[in-house]
Motif scaffolding. Structure first.
Motif, PDB file in Angstrom:
ATOM      1  N   THR A 145      35.571 -11.779  29.584  1.00 48.08           N
ATOM      2  CA  THR A 145      36.051 -10.483  30.074  1.00 48.08           C
ATOM      3  C   THR A 145      37.516 -10.273  29.702  1.00 48.08           C
ATOM      4  OG1 THR A 145      34.472 -10.566  31.926  1.00 48.08           O
ATOM      5  CG2 THR A 145      36.325  -9.045  32.136  1.00 48.08           C
ATOM      6  N   ARG A 146      38.333 -11.324  29.860  1.00 52.82           N
ATOM      7  CA  ARG A 146      39.750 -11.217  29.473  1.00 52.82           C
ATOM      8  C   ARG A 146      39.891 -10.870  27.992  1.00 52.82           C
ATOM      9  NH1 ARG A 146      40.092 -16.187  32.335  1.00 52.82           N
ATOM     10  NH2 ARG A 146      40.885 -15.883  34.458  1.00 52.82           N
ATOM     11  N   GLU A 147      39.103 -11.532  27.164  1.00 54.66           N
ATOM     12  CA  GLU A 147      39.181 -11.290  25.725  1.00 54.66           C
ATOM     13  C   GLU A 147      38.821  -9.847  25.392  1.00 54.66           C
ATOM     14  OE1 GLU A 147      36.578 -14.187  24.091  1.00 54.66           O
ATOM     15  OE2 GLU A 147      37.889 -15.893  24.542  1.00 54.66           O
ATOM     16  N   ILE A 148      37.790  -9.339  26.035  1.00 53.78           N
ATOM     17  CA  ILE A 148      37.358  -7.960  25.772  1.00 53.78           C
ATOM     18  C   ILE A 148      38.445  -6.971  26.185  1.00 53.78           C
ATOM     19  CG2 ILE A 148      35.690  -6.181  26.457  1.00 53.78           C
ATOM     20  CD1 ILE A 148      33.609  -8.481  26.677  1.00 53.78           C
ATOM     21  N   LEU A 149      38.994  -7.153  27.368  1.00 56.49           N
ATOM     22  CA  LEU A 149      40.036  -6.250  27.854  1.00 56.49           C
ATOM     23  C   LEU A 149      41.302  -6.336  27.003  1.00 56.49           C
ATOM     24  CD1 LEU A 149      39.685  -6.590  31.751  1.00 56.49           C
ATOM     25  CD2 LEU A 149      38.749  -4.820  30.258  1.00 56.49           C
ATOM     26  N   ASN A 150      41.637  -7.542  26.559  1.00 58.86           N
ATOM     27  CA  ASN A 150      42.818  -7.695  25.705  1.00 58.86           C
ATOM     28  C   ASN A 150      42.633  -6.980  24.373  1.00 58.86           C
ATOM     29  OD1 ASN A 150      44.236  -9.223  27.561  1.00 58.86           O
ATOM     30  ND2 ASN A 150      43.550 -11.198  26.731  1.00 58.86           N
ATOM     31  N   GLU A 151      41.432  -7.052  23.847  1.00 56.32           N
ATOM     32  CA  GLU A 151      41.154  -6.359  22.583  1.00 56.32           C
ATOM     33  C   GLU A 151      41.205  -4.846  22.747  1.00 56.32           C
ATOM     34  OE1 GLU A 151      37.454  -7.835  21.159  1.00 56.32           O
ATOM     35  OE2 GLU A 151      38.188  -9.894  20.928  1.00 56.32           O
ATOM     36  N   LYS A 152      40.955  -4.375  23.970  1.00 55.66           N
ATOM     37  CA  LYS A 152      41.066  -2.943  24.248  1.00 55.66           C
ATOM     38  C   LYS A 152      42.511  -2.529  24.519  1.00 55.66           C
ATOM     39  CE  LYS A 152      38.203  -0.234  25.353  1.00 55.66           C
ATOM     40  NZ  LYS A 152      37.554   0.936  24.683  1.00 55.66           N
ATOM     41  N   THR A 173      35.678 -16.447  41.322  1.00 55.39           N
ATOM     42  CA  THR A 173      35.425 -15.355  40.380  1.00 55.39           C
ATOM     43  C   THR A 173      36.083 -14.066  40.844  1.00 55.39           C
ATOM     44  OG1 THR A 173      33.310 -16.393  39.837  1.00 55.39           O
ATOM     45  CG2 THR A 173      33.619 -14.116  39.138  1.00 55.39           C
ATOM     46  N   ALA A 174      35.982 -13.770  42.129  1.00 59.15           N
ATOM     47  CA  ALA A 174      36.610 -12.555  42.657  1.00 59.15           C
ATOM     48  C   ALA A 174      38.119 -12.591  42.442  1.00 59.15           C
ATOM     49  CB  ALA A 174      36.285 -12.401  44.139  1.00 59.15           C
ATOM     50  N   GLU A 195      42.893 -10.594  39.460  1.00 58.40           N
ATOM     51  CA  GLU A 195      44.060 -10.841  38.615  1.00 58.40           C
ATOM     52  C   GLU A 195      44.053  -9.951  37.374  1.00 58.40           C
ATOM     53  OE1 GLU A 195      44.174 -14.953  37.632  1.00 58.40           O
ATOM     54  OE2 GLU A 195      44.675 -15.613  39.677  1.00 58.40           O
ATOM     55  N   MET A 196      42.840  -9.566  36.931  1.00 61.27           N
ATOM     56  CA  MET A 196      42.718  -8.671  35.781  1.00 61.27           C
ATOM     57  C   MET A 196      42.741  -7.200  36.189  1.00 61.27           C
ATOM     58  SD  MET A 196      39.895 -10.493  33.289  1.00 61.27           S
ATOM     59  CE  MET A 196      38.960 -11.527  34.410  1.00 61.27           C
ATOM     60  N   GLY A 197      42.952  -6.928  37.468  1.00 70.68           N
ATOM     61  CA  GLY A 197      43.044  -5.552  37.932  1.00 70.68           C
ATOM     62  C   GLY A 197      41.746  -4.933  38.382  1.00 70.68           C
ATOM     63  N   LEU A 207      30.025  -7.488  26.907  1.00 67.69           N
ATOM     64  CA  LEU A 207      29.731  -8.843  27.382  1.00 67.69           C
ATOM     65  C   LEU A 207      28.394  -9.323  26.824  1.00 67.69           C
ATOM     66  CD1 LEU A 207      30.936  -8.458  31.076  1.00 67.69           C
ATOM     67  CD2 LEU A 207      31.804 -10.170  29.471  1.00 67.69           C
ATOM     68  N   LYS A 208      27.397  -8.454  26.822  1.00 66.73           N
ATOM     69  CA  LYS A 208      26.079  -8.841  26.326  1.00 66.73           C
ATOM     70  C   LYS A 208      26.138  -9.237  24.853  1.00 66.73           C
ATOM     71  CE  LYS A 208      21.275  -7.263  25.979  1.00 66.73           C
ATOM     72  NZ  LYS A 208      20.316  -6.152  26.236  1.00 66.73           N
TER      73      LYS A 208
END
Length: 355
Positions: free
Chosen positions: A346-353, A275-276, A281-283, A310-311
């Motif tokens: 988390t990747r999906e959320i960041l990509n949408e941002k 996980t770490a 990798e996502m910064g 996330l919630k």
């Protein structure tokens, strides 16, 4: 608050436990529980013990003390079972702190320490962590105060060296030093073997995380017998039957299959590393953790905002509003599948941002 509450508790700020929402099925990574259920031997032992719940449990926890002593390499008289490690912490503060003996602890650490201090009307000496969130052992040397240190620390997951803890013990010979090892089973080094060398050492541990018994409420204090006698005086004055029949039976059974739980701890360590790496990798900035959780932040999204996003998508983690750590998130380490869900979401959320 009602008009009947005694004024001495009117300003008490209670501890806020992690959420236990019932509105949907979550990937639940917010309360540092084990993702692995207890084995059938432990479940069956609890079931059998429950059949005699019309009778009081053994207040001395004799069989449990013997079982725990066997797996930790100490004597039964060095073990004091309690109703979750929170209870041993509260008992210790009641026993070893007062107006002239403050409780010293870090500014970023387990949230129950200030609550227990306030509840028992004990002054707090709050010592800031360093900028990198490490504890400088020299801040605790020669304090002449009761000291409590979470090692690994929560919520950071970071550890102190055993030699540094020894120096704290050595330079505070007339005060009790409590080492809270709730997360020690996930790669850190325990101080239990120091209890014979230092008569001012109390080690607190729990079966909530490492042994899949969060719901059973089973913790332990480890110390020399004279120190435990002081705490027992508090126990027998407040809650003599503090560890119920089912919890005692679960602890004895768990000790017999200890290798099962140790293997689960190693799996969690592997999932923690996975996980770490995914977060980095996502910064993300990820603090080095020796617990069953990681503490991380990203510059691409405010911590509270990412927690809420996330919630809303069914992934529950922990966010703290405290100023120094408001950008960080604490993520419990679950199964590999759970961690993949967390990382992908988390990747999906960041990509949408747009990150």
């Amino acid at each position: 608050m009602s008009r009947f509450l005694t004024p001495k508790f009117s300003n008490l700020t209670p501890y806020v436990p992690g959420e236990q929402p019932q509105d949907m099925q979550y990937t639940k990574l917010n309360t540092n529980e084990s993702p692995f259920p207890p084995p059938s031997e432990v479940v069956e032992a609890m079931r059998e013990a429950g059949a005699s719940s019309n009778l009081y449990c053994d207040p001395t926890c004799k069989a449990l003390c013997e079982a725990i002593a066997g797996i930790y390499g100490v004597k039964p008289e060095n073990v004091l079972p309690v109703n979750g490690s929170d209870e041993i912490l509260n008992f210790a503060i009641m026993a070893f702190c007062d107006e002239s003996h403050p409780l010293a602890y870090a500014d970023i650490t387990y949230g129950c320490y200030p609550v227990f201090a306030d509840f028992n009307h004990v002054p707090s000496h709050i010592i800031p962590l360093k900028d990198d969130f490490t504890i400088d052992y020299r801040d605790y040397c020669g304090l002449n105060e009761t000291i409590v240190i979470a090692n690994p620390n929560a919520p950071t997951g970071m550890v102190m060296k055993k030699s540094e803890i020894e120096e704290i013990l050595r330079t505070n010979p007339n005060n009790v030093v409590i080492i809270d090892e709730a997360y020690v089973a996930f790669g850190a080094e325990s101080c239990i073997d120091l209890i014979e060398k230092y008569d001012n050492l109390l080690v607190a541990q729990t079966f909530s995380k490492s042994h899949s018994l969060a719901g059973a409420r089973l913790g332990f204090g480890f110390a020399n017998p004279t120190l435990l006698a002081d705490i027992n005086a508090i126990k027998y004055s407040t809650n003599p039957y503090n560890v119920n029949r089912m919890a005692q039976a679960a602890g004895v059974a768990a000790a017999k299959v200890n290798d099962y739980f140790l293997a689960n701890c190693r799996t969690i360590e592997e999932n923690r590393a996975y996980t770490a790496a995914g977060l980095k990798e996502m910064g993300f900035t990820v603090l080095p953790s020796y617990a069953n959780f990681i503490f991380a932040k990203t510059d691409h999204m405010e911590g509270g905002e990412l927690y809420q996003a996330l919630k809303q998508r069914g992934v529950l983690i922990r966010h703290f509003n405290k100023e120094r750590i408001s950008d960080y998130l604490r993520i419990t380490i679950g199964t590999k599948e759970q961690m993949e869900i967390f990382l992908q979401t988390t990747r999906e959320i960041l990509n949408e941002k747009g990150n």
